[in-house]
Design a protein around this motif. Structure first.
Motif, PDB file in Angstrom:
ATOM      1  N   GLY A 145       3.060  56.135  26.866  1.00  0.00           N
ATOM      2  CA  GLY A 145       2.588  56.011  25.547  1.00  0.00           C
ATOM      3  C   GLY A 145       2.664  54.284  25.376  1.00  0.00           C
ATOM      4  N   GLN A 146       2.739  54.080  24.372  1.00  0.00           N
ATOM      5  CA  GLN A 146       3.116  52.382  24.144  1.00  0.00           C
ATOM      6  C   GLN A 146       4.349  51.928  24.486  1.00  0.00           C
ATOM      7  N   LEU A 147       4.557  51.009  25.265  1.00  0.00           N
ATOM      8  CA  LEU A 147       5.734  50.670  26.005  1.00  0.00           C
ATOM      9  C   LEU A 147       6.645  50.032  24.764  1.00  0.00           C
ATOM     10  N   VAL A 148       7.880  50.164  24.782  1.00  0.00           N
ATOM     11  CA  VAL A 148       8.515  49.605  23.556  1.00  0.00           C
ATOM     12  C   VAL A 148       9.971  48.797  24.123  1.00  0.00           C
ATOM     13  N   SER A 149      10.735  49.380  25.350  1.00  0.00           N
ATOM     14  CA  SER A 149      11.798  48.757  26.067  1.00  0.00           C
ATOM     15  C   SER A 149      11.707  48.783  27.470  1.00  0.00           C
ATOM     16  N   VAL A 150      12.224  47.911  28.203  1.00  0.00           N
ATOM     17  CA  VAL A 150      12.495  48.164  29.549  1.00  0.00           C
ATOM     18  C   VAL A 150      14.073  47.782  29.757  1.00  0.00           C
ATOM     19  N   SER A 263      10.538  52.595  28.958  1.00  0.00           N
ATOM     20  CA  SER A 263      10.592  53.420  27.738  1.00  0.00           C
ATOM     21  C   SER A 263       9.339  53.208  26.936  1.00  0.00           C
ATOM     22  N   GLY A 264       8.761  54.272  26.699  1.00  0.00           N
ATOM     23  CA  GLY A 264       7.582  54.265  25.639  1.00  0.00           C
ATOM     24  C   GLY A 264       7.712  55.310  24.641  1.00  0.00           C
ATOM     25  N   THR A 265       6.699  55.318  23.702  1.00  0.00           N
ATOM     26  CA  THR A 265       6.747  56.132  22.546  1.00  0.00           C
ATOM     27  C   THR A 265       6.644  57.747  23.066  1.00  0.00           C
ATOM     28  N   GLU A 266       5.919  57.720  24.017  1.00  0.00           N
ATOM     29  CA  GLU A 266       5.752  59.273  24.685  1.00  0.00           C
ATOM     30  C   GLU A 266       6.654  59.672  25.657  1.00  0.00           C
ATOM     31  N   GLY A 267       7.443  58.728  26.462  1.00  0.00           N
ATOM     32  CA  GLY A 267       8.201  59.120  27.613  1.00  0.00           C
ATOM     33  C   GLY A 267       8.783  58.096  28.158  1.00  0.00           C
ATOM     34  N   SER A 268       9.637  58.137  29.063  1.00  0.00           N
ATOM     35  CA  SER A 268      10.656  57.181  29.801  1.00  0.00           C
ATOM     36  C   SER A 268      10.459  57.422  31.206  1.00  0.00           C
ATOM     37  N   SER A 278      10.212  63.268  28.696  1.00  0.00           N
ATOM     38  CA  SER A 278       9.453  63.418  27.671  1.00  0.00           C
ATOM     39  C   SER A 278       9.651  64.767  26.956  1.00  0.00           C
ATOM     40  N   TYR A 279       9.061  64.727  25.498  1.00  0.00           N
ATOM     41  CA  TYR A 279       9.285  65.768  24.770  1.00  0.00           C
ATOM     42  C   TYR A 279       8.189  66.587  25.101  1.00  0.00           C
ATOM     43  N   ARG A 280       8.093  68.071  25.186  1.00  0.00           N
ATOM     44  CA  ARG A 280       6.869  68.964  25.138  1.00  0.00           C
ATOM     45  C   ARG A 280       6.271  68.996  23.886  1.00  0.00           C
ATOM     46  N   GLY A 281       7.016  69.160  22.876  1.00  0.00           N
ATOM     47  CA  GLY A 281       6.549  69.148  21.502  1.00  0.00           C
ATOM     48  C   GLY A 281       6.629  67.758  20.887  1.00  0.00           C
ATOM     49  N   LYS A 282       6.811  67.612  19.811  1.00  0.00           N
ATOM     50  CA  LYS A 282       6.674  66.390  18.855  1.00  0.00           C
ATOM     51  C   LYS A 282       8.017  65.638  19.287  1.00  0.00           C
ATOM     52  N   PRO A 288      14.702  69.276  22.564  1.00  0.00           N
ATOM     53  CA  PRO A 288      15.113  68.836  23.888  1.00  0.00           C
ATOM     54  C   PRO A 288      14.146  68.166  24.669  1.00  0.00           C
ATOM     55  N   LEU A 289      14.568  67.372  25.784  1.00  0.00           N
ATOM     56  CA  LEU A 289      13.678  66.666  26.507  1.00  0.00           C
ATOM     57  C   LEU A 289      13.521  67.234  27.835  1.00  0.00           C
ATOM     58  N   THR A 290      12.380  66.891  28.473  1.00  0.00           N
ATOM     59  CA  THR A 290      12.116  67.568  29.825  1.00  0.00           C
ATOM     60  C   THR A 290      11.977  66.510  30.727  1.00  0.00           C
ATOM     61  N   ARG A 291      12.508  66.910  32.086  1.00  0.00           N
ATOM     62  CA  ARG A 291      12.487  65.821  33.017  1.00  0.00           C
ATOM     63  C   ARG A 291      11.287  66.477  34.247  1.00  0.00           C
ATOM     64  N   GLU A 292      10.443  65.569  34.647  1.00  0.00           N
ATOM     65  CA  GLU A 292       9.473  65.748  35.570  1.00  0.00           C
ATOM     66  C   GLU A 292       9.776  64.734  36.766  1.00  0.00           C
TER      67      GLU A 292
END
Length: 354
Positions: A145-150, A263-268, A278-282, A288-292
């Protein structure tokens, strides 16, 4: 040079990085070492042991034979003169990082390359690493998503004998200009251009004139913020060189750790593992977060860099890291050194092209 015959590469510099390039060339079938340029007697002995011609200077080497390409792995202040000479002879050079020791010298290399139409490659080898290539693809398709922090850690411990060379105890010889430039290039490549920097350094542990530790804050053009912890006197596994396995002389870590989180708004994305969270839902911290984990094909970035050099010299490719990119990374790294020296935030112009 035909597309089938190995490229003949002239190597200038018989120091640690020059010898690393030589070792990698020995593993390649697409290139061969045509000669070594090194004024010191140790360079002559090394060339004789390797069974390749030795030359005290570049002009003598070029008078003997014109190579297909060249590698400049000499002290930083010599990069300008050697690169300009190779460009004049229309020989594609790979110039080790940094592109030069000053912005003025780097700018002259960029201008000469563009005017002559001779590409120049810069040795920011991490861009050739499959881990970084995969990370770039993940970020480019917008997964975070939109990057926010590194957040980045470069914490390692150099041995005492590293500092027997006087210049490594003086300004310019510390981890900001020697080591951090790799991290800056990766940040620019993966996350975007840097608009401002603020840095604080310390030399408390060794007491040398040069820094041994730094804390750095960057603002990117896209408004993401980057924090970096840097030290060359920290007993720590949190460094890219230990974790990525690019150089065999470093021991394998007892356990993998993360050295960089984007890290971004949709995942890290965590590096070097390439774990994506990332989240599978909102997005909700109560969810819970999921890891791929994304797989990649391991390859020496130095061999990949050599392959790019050979392809560019044949006119079949463009540099993965060209002179303009080398200049931009140098400018940002020198801005960090300036901020640490002055205690002020340093702003970097958004247009960095020559």
């Amino acid at each position: 040079m035909s597309a089938q015959s190995p490229a003949r590469i002239l190597l200038a510099g018989a120091g640690a990085i020059g010898r690393l390039h030589f070792r990698e060339m020995q593993e390649c079938t697409f290139c061969t070492l045509s000669g070594i340029v090194e004024p010191a007697s140790a360079g002559r002995e090394w060339a004789e042991a390797a069974g390749v011609p030795w030359f005290a200077d570049l002009d003598t080497a070029l008078a003997h034979e014109k190579p297909d390409a060249a590698i400049v792995a000499t002290p930083n202040q010599t990069h300008r003169a050697l690169a300009l000479r190779l460009i004049e002879e229309r020989i594609v050079p790979l110039v080790e990082k940094p592109i030069a020791s000053t912005i003025e010298d780097a700018t002259e290399i960029v201008t000469a390359s563009e005017k002559a139409g001779v590409p120049v490659l810069i040795g920011h080898h991490r861009r050739h690493n499959p881990i970084i290539r995969t990370a770039h693809e993940i970020i480019s398709r917008g997964a975070p998503g939109q990057l926010v922090s590194v957040s980045l850690m470069a914490l390692f411990h150099k041995p005492d004998d590293y500092f027997t060379a006087n210049w490594r105890r003086e300004p310019g010889g510390g981890p900001v200009l020697i080591n951090l430039i790799h991290e800056i290039d990766v940040i620019r490549h993966l996350c975007g251009e840097i608009s401002s920097v603020h840095a604080v350094t310390s030399n408390r542990i060794r007491g040398f004139e040069v820094e041994d530790t730094a804390a750095i804050l960057l603002r990117l053009d896209n408004e993401a913020l980057v924090t970096i912890s840097l030290s060359d006197c920290a007993s720590s596994p949190w460094s890219w060189d230990l974790q990525a396995g690019e150089i065999d002389s470093y021991p394998a870590p007892a356990a993998p750790v993360t050295t960089m989180v984007i890290s971004g708004t949709e995942g890290s994305l965590a590096l070097p593992s390439l774990d994506f969270w990332s989240y599978r839902g909102k997005p909700d911290w109560y969810e819970p977060l999921t890891r791929e984990t994304t797989g990649y094909r391991k390859e020496s970035p130095y061999i990949a860099q050599l392959r790019n050099l050979c392809a560019v010299s044949r006119g079949e490719a463009v540099p993965v890291v060209d002179a303009q990119e080398g200049l931009s990374t140098l400018r940002a790294t020198l801005a960090i050194a300036e901020s640490a020296r002055t205690g002020k935030t340093v702003h970097i112009p958004s247009s960095q092209s020559v």
